[in-house]
Design a protein around this motif. Structure first.
Motif, PDB file in Angstrom:
ATOM      1  N   LEU A 182       0.901  -0.650  -0.223  1.00  0.00           N
ATOM      2  CA  LEU A 182      -0.067   0.322  -0.411  1.00  0.00           C
ATOM      3  C   LEU A 182       1.251   1.580   0.138  1.00  0.00           C
ATOM      4  CD1 LEU A 182      -3.089  -1.070   2.780  1.00  0.00           C
ATOM      5  CD2 LEU A 182      -2.717  -1.483  -0.040  1.00  0.00           C
ATOM      6  N   TRP A 183       1.978   1.307   0.904  1.00  0.00           N
ATOM      7  CA  TRP A 183       3.300   2.300   0.718  1.00  0.00           C
ATOM      8  C   TRP A 183       3.422   2.865  -0.611  1.00  0.00           C
ATOM      9  CZ3 TRP A 183       5.667   5.512   4.807  1.00  0.00           C
ATOM     10  CH2 TRP A 183       5.027   5.371   6.067  1.00  0.00           C
ATOM     11  N   GLU A 219       2.358   1.899  -3.476  1.00  0.00           N
ATOM     12  CA  GLU A 219       1.236   1.886  -4.522  1.00  0.00           C
ATOM     13  C   GLU A 219       1.152   4.006  -3.855  1.00  0.00           C
ATOM     14  OE1 GLU A 219      -2.484  -0.399  -3.667  1.00  0.00           O
ATOM     15  OE2 GLU A 219      -0.548  -2.347  -4.743  1.00  0.00           O
ATOM     16  N   ALA A 220       0.669   3.905  -2.736  1.00  0.00           N
ATOM     17  CA  ALA A 220       0.651   4.944  -2.395  1.00  0.00           C
ATOM     18  C   ALA A 220       1.779   6.315  -2.895  1.00  0.00           C
ATOM     19  CB  ALA A 220      -0.047   5.160  -1.039  1.00  0.00           C
ATOM     20  N   LYS A 234      -6.377   1.688   1.071  1.00  0.00           N
ATOM     21  CA  LYS A 234      -5.108   2.721   0.746  1.00  0.00           C
ATOM     22  C   LYS A 234      -5.116   3.881   2.038  1.00  0.00           C
ATOM     23  CE  LYS A 234      -3.243   5.873  -2.570  1.00  0.00           C
ATOM     24  NZ  LYS A 234      -3.723   6.675  -4.431  1.00  0.00           N
ATOM     25  N   GLU A 235      -5.892   4.050   2.823  1.00  0.00           N
ATOM     26  CA  GLU A 235      -6.105   5.361   3.307  1.00  0.00           C
ATOM     27  C   GLU A 235      -5.049   4.848   4.600  1.00  0.00           C
ATOM     28  OE1 GLU A 235      -9.021   7.385   6.344  1.00  0.00           O
ATOM     29  OE2 GLU A 235      -9.285   5.144   6.632  1.00  0.00           O
ATOM     30  N   LEU A 285      -1.593   6.352   4.201  1.00  0.00           N
ATOM     31  CA  LEU A 285      -1.768   7.714   4.275  1.00  0.00           C
ATOM     32  C   LEU A 285      -1.404   8.484   5.954  1.00  0.00           C
ATOM     33  CD1 LEU A 285      -4.052   8.663   1.620  1.00  0.00           C
ATOM     34  CD2 LEU A 285      -1.859   8.646   1.634  1.00  0.00           C
TER      35      LEU A 285
END
Length: 236
Positions: A110-111, A113-114, A221-222, A225
């Protein structure tokens, strides 16, 4: 026999199977002198084969035994293995630790991708932490876990984060005593007296200097963040 450069150390590997040389291809060096030498005995390889849950091969098991023997020698060189996943964002490393099945790899993905254009995965499973001068670094290794995520790099460590599953995303800082309770499950303890003494001095320094967090998160995804915002202002 061949040599690799890893975590700023030159390591001579005395192997019998070609698999480990292929594994370490991106780390091979032609330097003459070396800091560490490592090999695996027949007994160690057979014990590793017997301990593996999945059917495996002697050449693969040799690579695991050799890496273990390297890591047992690291503390006197101001370094140690930590079972975790490390990712760099804007040339600062964030290290994630979790119990098996919690989703450490998912969180690192996820990191990636973000922050894809600002990030790279240092190691997805077995990075080395090394203290150089007064700073701590997360170092890539050829042993990168089943996803084979990693790079031959060394990045200053910004923060350590322990992950737990939750429906909602929340991050908070934790104190050194709470870190100590959680981190020992992710470390390879040395066996020799000199290595043990060096290891505990290093761990004490790490707990004093590097901020640590507990992240309760889902797999959206949050989560990346929230974790990043919670740790990016960490003091050094």
């Amino acid at each position: 026999m061949f040599k690799i450069k890893m975590a700023g150390l030159t390591i001579q590997i005395n192997n019998r199977y070609p698999f480990i040389r292929q594994l370490c291809e991106d780390y091979i060096t032609d330097e003459e002198a070396f800091d560490i030498t490592a090999s695996a005995s027949d007994e160690e390889i057979l014990a590793q084969i017997a301990a593996d849950n999945d059917p495996t091969t002697p050449d693969y098991c040799e690579s695991l035994c050799i890496y273990r023997n390297i890591c047992l020698q690291l503390p006197v060189h101001d370094a140690f293995l930590i079972h975790s996943a490390g990712i760099a964002v804007d040339n600062e490393a964030y290290l994630f630790l979790a119990k098996s099945g919690v989703g450490k790899s998912t969180h690192v993905r996820l990191w990636a991708e973000a922050f894809y254009d600002r990030s790279h995965i240092i190691n997805g499973d077995k990075p080395i932490l090394r203290k150089i001068g007064k700073r701590w670094f997360v170092c890539g290794t050829p042993w990168q876990g089943k996803e084979n995520w990693g790079s031959n790099t060394r990045v200053p460590l910004k923060a350590i984060c322990f992950l737990e599953r939750s429906e909602k995303n929340h991050i908070r800082s934790i104190e050194a005593d709470q870190v100590a309770e959680r981190i020992f499950h992710q470390l390879l303890m040395p066996k020799e007296e000199a290595q043990i003494s060096a290891f505990f001095l290093l761990l004490e320094d790490l707990l004093k200097k590097i901020p640590a967090y507990l992240m309760q998160c889902n797999q959206e995804k949050e989560a990346a963040l929230v974790a990043y915002e919670g740790m990016r202002q960490s003091p050094q």
